[in-house]
Design a protein around this motif. Structure first.
Motif, PDB file in Angstrom:
ATOM      1  N   THR A 241       0.823  -1.208   0.000  1.00 24.79           N
ATOM      2  CA  THR A 241       0.000   0.000   0.000  1.00 24.79           C
ATOM      3  C   THR A 241       0.859   1.261   0.000  1.00 24.79           C
ATOM      4  O   THR A 241       0.522   2.260  -0.638  1.00 24.79           O
ATOM      5  CB  THR A 241      -0.955   0.000   1.202  1.00 24.79           C
ATOM      6  OG1 THR A 241      -1.685  -1.229   1.233  1.00 24.79           O
ATOM      7  CG2 THR A 241      -1.944   1.153   1.106  1.00 24.79           C
ATOM      8  N   LEU A 244       1.694   1.633  -3.590  1.00 21.08           N
ATOM      9  CA  LEU A 244       0.519   1.979  -4.403  1.00 21.08           C
ATOM     10  C   LEU A 244       0.265   3.486  -4.331  1.00 21.08           C
ATOM     11  O   LEU A 244      -0.039   4.128  -5.337  1.00 21.08           O
ATOM     12  CB  LEU A 244      -0.710   1.202  -3.918  1.00 21.08           C
ATOM     13  CG  LEU A 244      -0.774  -0.280  -4.291  1.00 21.08           C
ATOM     14  CD1 LEU A 244      -1.928  -0.960  -3.554  1.00 21.08           C
ATOM     15  CD2 LEU A 244      -0.927  -0.455  -5.802  1.00 21.08           C
ATOM     16  N   LEU A 277      -4.534   1.716  -9.332  1.00 23.73           N
ATOM     17  CA  LEU A 277      -4.158   0.316  -9.169  1.00 23.73           C
ATOM     18  C   LEU A 277      -3.983  -0.360 -10.526  1.00 23.73           C
ATOM     19  O   LEU A 277      -3.062  -1.159 -10.728  1.00 23.73           O
ATOM     20  CB  LEU A 277      -5.214  -0.422  -8.355  1.00 23.73           C
ATOM     21  CG  LEU A 277      -5.192  -0.171  -6.846  1.00 23.73           C
ATOM     22  CD1 LEU A 277      -6.554  -0.437  -6.240  1.00 23.73           C
ATOM     23  CD2 LEU A 277      -4.147  -1.050  -6.190  1.00 23.73           C
ATOM     24  N   SER A 281       0.440  -1.055 -10.705  1.00 24.47           N
ATOM     25  CA  SER A 281       0.339  -1.842  -9.478  1.00 24.47           C
ATOM     26  C   SER A 281       1.708  -2.012  -8.834  1.00 24.47           C
ATOM     27  O   SER A 281       2.722  -2.163  -9.530  1.00 24.47           O
ATOM     28  CB  SER A 281      -0.254  -3.213  -9.784  1.00 24.47           C
ATOM     29  OG  SER A 281      -0.253  -4.028  -8.632  1.00 24.47           O
ATOM     30  N   SER A 282       1.745  -2.017  -7.516  1.00 20.08           N
ATOM     31  CA  SER A 282       3.024  -2.234  -6.832  1.00 20.08           C
ATOM     32  C   SER A 282       3.453  -3.698  -6.877  1.00 20.08           C
ATOM     33  O   SER A 282       4.621  -4.016  -6.640  1.00 20.08           O
ATOM     34  CB  SER A 282       2.945  -1.750  -5.380  1.00 20.08           C
ATOM     35  OG  SER A 282       1.922  -2.409  -4.674  1.00 20.08           O
ATOM     36  N   SER A 338      -5.010  -5.961  -9.477  1.00 25.66           N
ATOM     37  CA  SER A 338      -3.922  -5.726  -8.534  1.00 25.66           C
ATOM     38  C   SER A 338      -4.140  -6.368  -7.163  1.00 25.66           C
ATOM     39  O   SER A 338      -3.177  -6.609  -6.431  1.00 25.66           O
ATOM     40  CB  SER A 338      -3.684  -4.227  -8.374  1.00 25.66           C
ATOM     41  OG  SER A 338      -3.337  -3.654  -9.619  1.00 25.66           O
TER      42      SER A 338
END
Length: 396
Positions: A241, A244, A277, A281-282, A338
Motif C-alpha cells: 500500500t 501503491l 491500481l 500496481s506495486s 492488482s
C-alpha cells in the motif's frame, strides 16, 4: 512449446515493464519463459480465469525452499516459516480456515471506522510537508501513513514501532534469498509471543486480538499460523500500500491533465483509486504451480510447472481496456487485477483503497501545486515489485 521472445527477467532494473509486456503481447498472450522456467500469462481474461482454477496452486513457498542448497535453507528458515502458513500461499481447505481467522476484523464497517484515523494521520503528515515546502512521498508520507495504520491494526506495541520502519516485502526478500529481514522478523515474533495468552483468552486490548480472539476460541490454530497471518497484515498492508500510494502520486505528476481533472472533481477520488491500481500496481505478478497437466490458451502445461499471472500486463490489456497505457481517472476499472482474484483476492483491499483515496485526494486539496524534484524516479531493483525508493516533491 512457444518460447517468449524476451524473458520476464528483461524488466529487471527497467523503469517501464509495460513496454516489455507490449512487446511480449505481440507474440501472443501466453509464453514459456526459459530463464524463469515458468509460463507467463499476459491476458486479463486468462488471468481472471486461472485465478479461480483449482488445478493451479498458490502454495509455492515450500517448493521453492526445498529446491535451495542446504546452506541457503538454513539461513532462510525464519522467512520460510513466516511465509508458508500465510493464507496467500495455501489452498483449501487450509486456506478457507486461515482466511476466516482475519475476516471478522476487515469488514466494511471496520474500514468505515478507520477512515477517520487515516484522514487524521494524512493531515498531520501534510502539515509537516507544508512546513518544509516539500517531502519524499515514500519516506515522509505513504510509508509513515501505512505503518501507523497497520501498526494499530496488527497491535504492534509502541516499543516495537521501530520494527515497522522502512519495511521491505518479505516475499521479495525470500525469493531473492536475502537474510536482511531475518532479525526484524525474529524480533516481531518475540513481541507477538508475549501477547499469545491474552489473544487466546480474549483479554488483549489491541485490534489484532479483537480481530482473531473469537476465531481462536472456535478452531485449533497454531501459533505459527496466527503469526504468519499477523505478518501478512503487516507485509501486505504496509509495503504494497505504501508503494501503491507512491505510484499513484507519480502517475498524477506524469499526467497533469488527470491531476487537474481530479482537483476539479474530487468526487472521482474513490473511482480514481481503482484506476491508479490498474495503471501501475506495486505487485506485477503472482505465481502458481500446476497440480496436474492442463491447457492454457492452447499451450500444454505440465504438472509441477510454474505459471506467472502477470497482473501488471493484464491491467494494461488492450482487449479489456481502451487505450490502456493512458491514465484516466474517470475510467471504470473496478475489475483491475492488482488485488488478485478468486479465493486469493486481498482481504485488505477495502482498507488499501481507502488509504489511496484519502491520501491522494487530501494531497491535491491541500496543495495547489506539486512538483517532481527528482530528475527521474528511483525504483527498487525487482522483477515483481514496483516500489519507488524515493519520490521527492515540492509543494505549495
Amino acid at each position: 512449446m512457444t518460447k517468449a521472445v524476451e524473458s520476464l527477467f528483461g524488466q529487471y532494473g527497467e523503469t517501464d515493464p509495460y513496454a516489455l509486456y507490449r512487446r511480449l503481447r505481440e507474440h501472443g498472450p501466453v509464453h514459456w519463459d526459459p530463464w524463469m522456467r515458468t509460463w507467463i500469462v499476459l491476458d486479463h481474461e486468462e488471468i481472471t480465469r486461472l485465478s479461480k482454477d483449482p488445478r493451479l496452486s498458490g502454495a509455492r513457498i515450500e517448493q521453492f525452499y526445498e529446491q535451495l542448497p542446504d546452506e541457503a535453507r538454513t539461513g532462510l528458515a525464519t522467512l520460510k516459516n513466516a511465509l508458508e502458513p500465510m493464507m496467500l500461499f495455501t489452498e483449501p481447505p487450509r486456506h478457507t480456515r486461515l482466511r476466516q481467522l482475519l475476516r471478522p476484523g476487515l469488514t466494511p464497517r471496520f474500514v468505515k471506522e478507520v477512515r477517520e484515523v487515516i484522514a487524521d494521520r494524512v493531515e498531520s503528515l501534510l502539515d509537516e510537508a507544508a512546513a518544509r515546502g516539500g517531502m519524499d512521498v515514500i519516506a515522509d508520507f505513504s510509508e509513515p501513513l501505512t505503518r501507523d495504520v497497520i501498526g494499530q491494526l496488527a497491535g504492534v506495541p509502541e516499543r516495537g514501532a521501530h520494527l515497522l520502519e522502512s519495511w521491505q516485502g518479505l516475499l521479495h526478500e525470500f525469493f531473492t534469498q536475502s537474510r536482511r529481514e531475518v532479525p526484524r522478523v525474529t524480533a516481531l515474533r518475540g513481541l507477538f509471543d508475549e501477547g499469545a495468552q491474552a489473544r487466546r483468552d480474549g483479554t488483549g486490548t489491541d485490534l489484532f486480538t479483537r480481530m482473531v480472539s473469537g476465531q481462536l476460541a472456535k478452531d485449533d490454530y497454531t501459533e505459527d499460523e496466527v503469526f504468519a497471518n499477523f505478518m501478512l497484515l503487516i507485509d501486505a498492508g504496509q509495503a504494497t500500500t505504501t508503494h501503491l500510494i507512491g505510484n499513484a502520486v507519480l502517475a498524477l505528476l506524469e499526467h497533469p491533465d488527470q491531476q487537474r481533472l481530479l482537483r476539479a472533481r474530487p468526487e472521482l477520488a474513490a473511482n480514481a483509486a481503482h484506476e491508479f491500481l490498474r495503471y501501475d500496481s506495486s505487485v506485477q505478478f503472482t505465481s502458481r504451480v500446476a497440480l496436474e497437466d492442463l491447457e492454457i490458451a492452447g499451450h500444454h502445461v505440465e504438472r509441477d510447472q510454474s505459471v506467472a499471472l502477470v497482473l501488471g500486463a493484464g491491467n494494461r490489456d488492450p482487449k479489456r481496456y481502451t487505450d490502456p497505457d493512458r491514465l484516466d481517472v474517470t475510467r471504470k476499472a473496478h475489475d483491475q487485477l492488482s488485488f488478485g482474484h478468486g479465493i486469493h483476492y486481498c482481504l485488505g483491499a477495502s482498507l488499501a483503497l481507502a488509504e489511496i483515496e484519502i491520501a491522494v485526494s487530501r494531497l491535491l486539496q491541500r496543495f495547489s501545486s506539486i512538483e517532481l524534484l527528482d530528475d527521474a524516479p528511483v525504483w527498487l531493483d525487482s522483477i515483481n515489485f514496483r516500489f519507488l525508493r524515493r519520490l521527492r516533491i515540492g509543494v505549495r
